[in-house]
Structures are given as C-alpha cells and as structure tokens.
Design a protein around this motif. Structure first.
Motif, PDB file in Angstrom:
ATOM      1  N   SER A 183      28.776  -6.951  51.442  1.00 24.21           N
ATOM      2  CA  SER A 183      27.529  -6.526  50.804  1.00 24.21           C
ATOM      3  C   SER A 183      26.385  -6.559  51.806  1.00 24.21           C
ATOM      4  CB  SER A 183      27.192  -7.410  49.600  1.00 24.21           C
ATOM      5  OG  SER A 183      26.794  -8.702  50.015  1.00 24.21           O
ATOM      6  N   LEU A 184      25.415  -5.681  51.574  1.00 29.83           N
ATOM      7  CA  LEU A 184      24.186  -5.620  52.367  1.00 29.83           C
ATOM      8  C   LEU A 184      23.005  -5.580  51.422  1.00 29.83           C
ATOM      9  CD1 LEU A 184      22.611  -5.164  55.057  1.00 29.83           C
ATOM     10  CD2 LEU A 184      22.936  -2.701  54.686  1.00 29.83           C
ATOM     11  N   MET A 205      27.199   3.251  48.706  1.00 29.29           N
ATOM     12  CA  MET A 205      28.024   2.116  49.127  1.00 29.29           C
ATOM     13  C   MET A 205      27.811   0.881  48.256  1.00 29.29           C
ATOM     14  SD  MET A 205      27.727   2.504  53.281  1.00 29.29           S
ATOM     15  CE  MET A 205      29.209   1.536  53.582  1.00 29.29           C
ATOM     16  N   HIS A 206      27.003   1.029  47.210  1.00 30.22           N
ATOM     17  CA  HIS A 206      26.734  -0.038  46.237  1.00 30.22           C
ATOM     18  C   HIS A 206      26.051  -1.241  46.884  1.00 30.22           C
ATOM     19  CE1 HIS A 206      29.288   2.344  43.634  1.00 30.22           C
ATOM     20  NE2 HIS A 206      30.297   2.202  44.468  1.00 30.22           N
ATOM     21  N   GLU A 349      29.878 -14.630  36.911  1.00 28.39           N
ATOM     22  CA  GLU A 349      31.285 -14.385  37.214  1.00 28.39           C
ATOM     23  C   GLU A 349      31.597 -12.909  37.028  1.00 28.39           C
ATOM     24  OE1 GLU A 349      34.338 -17.429  36.127  1.00 28.39           O
ATOM     25  OE2 GLU A 349      35.103 -15.792  34.876  1.00 28.39           O
ATOM     26  N   VAL A 350      32.182 -12.289  38.050  1.00 23.34           N
ATOM     27  CA  VAL A 350      32.482 -10.854  38.009  1.00 23.34           C
ATOM     28  C   VAL A 350      33.983 -10.660  38.209  1.00 23.34           C
ATOM     29  CG1 VAL A 350      32.027  -8.588  39.020  1.00 23.34           C
ATOM     30  CG2 VAL A 350      30.210 -10.322  38.960  1.00 23.34           C
ATOM     31  N   GLN A 385      30.880  -5.474  40.896  1.00 28.88           N
ATOM     32  CA  GLN A 385      32.183  -4.969  40.462  1.00 28.88           C
ATOM     33  C   GLN A 385      32.542  -3.666  41.191  1.00 28.88           C
ATOM     34  OE1 GLN A 385      33.151  -3.190  36.473  1.00 28.88           O
ATOM     35  NE2 GLN A 385      34.259  -5.135  36.231  1.00 28.88           N
ATOM     36  N   ALA A 386      31.533  -2.821  41.437  1.00 31.53           N
ATOM     37  CA  ALA A 386      31.779  -1.574  42.165  1.00 31.53           C
ATOM     38  C   ALA A 386      32.255  -1.861  43.592  1.00 31.53           C
ATOM     39  CB  ALA A 386      30.514  -0.731  42.188  1.00 31.53           C
ATOM     40  N   ARG A 387      31.690  -2.887  44.237  1.00 34.44           N
ATOM     41  CA  ARG A 387      32.123  -3.239  45.587  1.00 34.44           C
ATOM     42  C   ARG A 387      33.526  -3.853  45.588  1.00 34.44           C
ATOM     43  NH1 ARG A 387      26.571  -4.850  46.240  1.00 34.44           N
ATOM     44  NH2 ARG A 387      27.106  -7.026  45.800  1.00 34.44           N
ATOM     45  N   LEU A 388      33.847  -4.582  44.533  1.00 40.25           N
ATOM     46  CA  LEU A 388      35.183  -5.169  44.439  1.00 40.25           C
ATOM     47  C   LEU A 388      36.242  -4.106  44.255  1.00 40.25           C
ATOM     48  CD1 LEU A 388      34.481  -8.276  42.169  1.00 40.25           C
ATOM     49  CD2 LEU A 388      35.174  -8.309  44.564  1.00 40.25           C
ATOM     50  N   GLY A 389      35.872  -3.021  43.558  1.00 36.79           N
ATOM     51  CA  GLY A 389      36.775  -1.884  43.396  1.00 36.79           C
ATOM     52  C   GLY A 389      37.826  -2.070  42.327  1.00 36.79           C
TER      53      GLY A 389
END
Length: 389
Positions: A183-184, A205-206, A349-350, A385-389
């Motif tokens: 993440s950034l 890139m979320h 929690e995600v 959640q989008a970054r986790l995929g």
C-alpha cells in the motif's frame, strides 16, 4: 558489518554550544572520532547530503565547507531539551555519496537494510526526495509486502524522463522488481500541483491519497493512514512557506508546522514504522534557519512518539475490545473492529475475496466504526480488500 566505512564523521562544532546538561545532544552517541555502537541503539540519525536528484547533475556537491542540510538540522535538534523518557540514540554522521546517484541509492539501501535488521530505526536527513527510493529498497530483504506513506505537496510519479529524479521516484518504486509494495498513502497533496493522470493511476492501484484540505479538516483521520506504514518519507515542500521557507519552489499553501509535527508524532507512535526520511531542505533558502528548526522539531516529536509506543499488536489479548457489526438483520455478514483499551485506537478486520489469502487487520478510525454501525461500508475496508484481491 562495519558501517563506519560508509560515513563521514561529524565536525565537533555541531555539539560545541550545548550549554544545558539536559539537551538532547548531551545524550546522543555520535561519530566524531569513534563510530558509535549502533546495534544497541533504538534510533540512528544519518545525514545524506545528496542533491543530484534535483536537476540531473553529474557531480555531487562538496559538503565539506558548505552549510549542509544535516549539519544545520543537527545544531537545532541537539540544542532542544530531552524528553522525559529514555534516550538510546546514535548519530552515524553523513553518508558518503556514491560516484553516481544510483550508487548513493544502493548505499542508502544497504544502510537501511542493516539498521532495520537489528531493530534500529534510521532517521534520514536528506537530500532530495528521490532518496526515498534507496530508503524503500532497504526493505527488499524482508521478503514480505510493505506499506509506505509519503507526505508531499505533489505526487512524484511522472513518466517524463527529462524531469529530475526527485519528481519521478514513486514511479521507480512502483516499477521496482521484485514488487513488494502493498500500500501507498499520499498525504497533503495539492490538486493544482498534481497531474490528473497520476491521481487516476493511484486510484487504479487502490492507493490512498489525501489533499491538504482533508488534513486541515481532520488531522486525526491521518493517524490510521500513518499507523499502517513501515516507512514514512516527508518532503518539506508539503509545509507552507511561512513555516518552512527553505524548499523550491516556494509554496504559499500547505501543512502548518503544527500539523507536520503532529504527523511525525503519529509516525513515532506507530509500532510498525521502522524508518523515517525527511527530504528537500535547501539551506541556501533558509532565512534565519527557520526550516532547520522546523525539521529539528519534527524529529524531536518523532523521537518522543517512539518512546511512547504501546506495542499494540496482539488483538487476542485482554487489552482489546472486539466489536462485531451486522449490516442488516437478515444479512449474515459482519464487520469486525478492535479497540485498544490503552490507547483507544481502532483496527478493522478485512477478509480477502480470495480464500488463498489470509485475513488482514488494518488501522482505522472511530469514524470508520460509526460508518459501519450505520450500515455503510468504510472506504478503508473497500480499498484494503481490493489490494488483497
């Protein structure tokens, strides 16, 4: 590893005028004749007076005679009174610049890697902002994803190769292989200084980005953003000219000095943060050394925050209260929050969309919790959640 070969010792004049016995400089082990024992230190301060990234210069400047950024900041920092807590800090001196700018990146990478491997936090006084690329590469050995936060008035991600390196280092980071950036977070950017295409890339890139107005409106909402970071970089241009005039170009708008110190306090408190870099200070523009004092105070707050860390990482302990929020009566889905009984900070929690990836607990704010109680999904949950995929 013998780190001393990478560093120039300090001039004794940096510590010459410490008249009060409780000044911070009186408690620091520094490199003048003997290299300090950095392995026993909590924090290691190092100067990187490398400015070739500002203009594609081929030769490094001679830092032996000029008033360099690190030298001026040290004079101010070490004259400040020490806080109430313990103080295990070393000053390693100034990193010797490489023959090329890329060589300097690699040297900084190696220093950061060694220090964080021994649980010593490097505090880097730069130098141009592209040095954050070397700071970031110092995490490659961890073989895990890392989280990065940068405070800047613009997003340094242009694709134009003719632009100086300190305006495109984020692109270098994103293109770096292996890619270990999870993440950034970009804090304090100003829309009229940032290309729309760059913001579209961050959104795709979320990654999270917060305008300076959002920081003004609620700086407390920046605390969870910083709390997730493994490394933080700070471009002085993010601070308005009235409070930090020694950056180019001059910026009449931006963070206040108080906000900059608050962000550094949050960074110090972050149990996960293992390096801090402060960049783009130009002494030639510093009327009455105001910016040097600004940076010194920011570092002072970071140090104070560090010595107030709570080590809140075990969410199954009795020090946390767990909250499960159901969206509707007929919907079995729940959102889980954790609140620290000590610091009153919140986590969320995600669960990933893919069963192959594990659940992640990320910092959040009380506002995220209130939003969930109203049946709304917090934006921070969606982005994670989008970054986790």
């Amino acid at each position: 590893m013998n780190l001393s070969i990478f560093f120039e010792p300090l001039n004794e004049d940096v510590f010459a005028n410490l008249e009060k016995p409780r000044t911070l400089g009186s408690y620091i082990s520094y490199f003048v004749s003997k290299f300090p024992d950095w392995r026993a230190a909590d924090i290691a301060i190092l100067g990187v007076d490398e400015t070739r990234g500002r203009s594609n210069e081929e030769q490094a400047e001679d830092a032996s005679t000029a008033e360099t950024p690190a030298r001026l900041v040290r004079r101010k920092l070490y004259s400040l009174n020490k806080g109430a807590g313990r103080c295990q800090i070393v000053d390693l001196g100034n990193l010797r610049p490489g023959i090329s700018l890329d060589d300097t990146y690699l040297r900084l990478k190696e220093i950061v890697e060694v220090l964080i491997s021994h649980n010593t936090i490097p505090v880097i006084i730069g130098g141009s902002h592209d040095l954050e690329y070397g700071q970031y590469m110092g995490y490659e050995h961890l073989e895990r994803v890392v989280n990065m936060v940068t405070v800047d008035s613009s997003v340094d991600m242009t694709e134009d190769p003719s632009v100086p390196p300190n305006k495109r280092q984020l692109r270098q980071i994103l293109m770096h292989e292996p890619n270990y950036l999870f993440s950034l977070g970009q804090i304090g950017y100003q829309s009229y200084l940032t290309e729309p295409e760059v913001m579209a890339t961050l959104e795709k890139m979320h990654f999270e980005a917060y305008r300076v107005g959002e920081v003004h409106r609620s700086i407390q909402e920046m605390e969870p953003v910083i709390r997730v970071a493994d490394l933080l970089t700070f471009d002085i241009s993010a601070i308005r000219h009235q409070d930090a005039p020694a950056s180019e170009p001059a910026n009449p708008f931006g963070l206040t000095g108080e906000e900059a110190c608050q962000l550094c306090w949050y960074a110090g408190l972050n149990d996960n943060l293992t390096s801090l870099g402060i960049y783009e200070y130009n002494p030639e523009l510093d009327d009455r050394e105001l910016t040097a004092m600004m940076i010194a105070t920011m570092i002072w707050y970071f140090i104070e925050g560090f010595y107030h860390r709570k080590n809140e990482t075990n969410f199954t302990s009795r020090h946390f209260t767990k909250y499960a929020i159901a969206f509707t009566e007929d919907n079995p889905d729940r959102m889980t929050f954790y609140k620290s009984k000590n610091s009153e900070k919140w986590w969320l929690e995600v669960e990933p969309l893919s069963a192959e990836k594990g659940t992640r607990i990320v910092p959040c704010s009380y506002e995220d919790y209130l939003q969930a109680t109203k049946g709304e999904v917090p934006h921070r949950w969606i982005m994670t959640q989008a970054r986790l995929g």
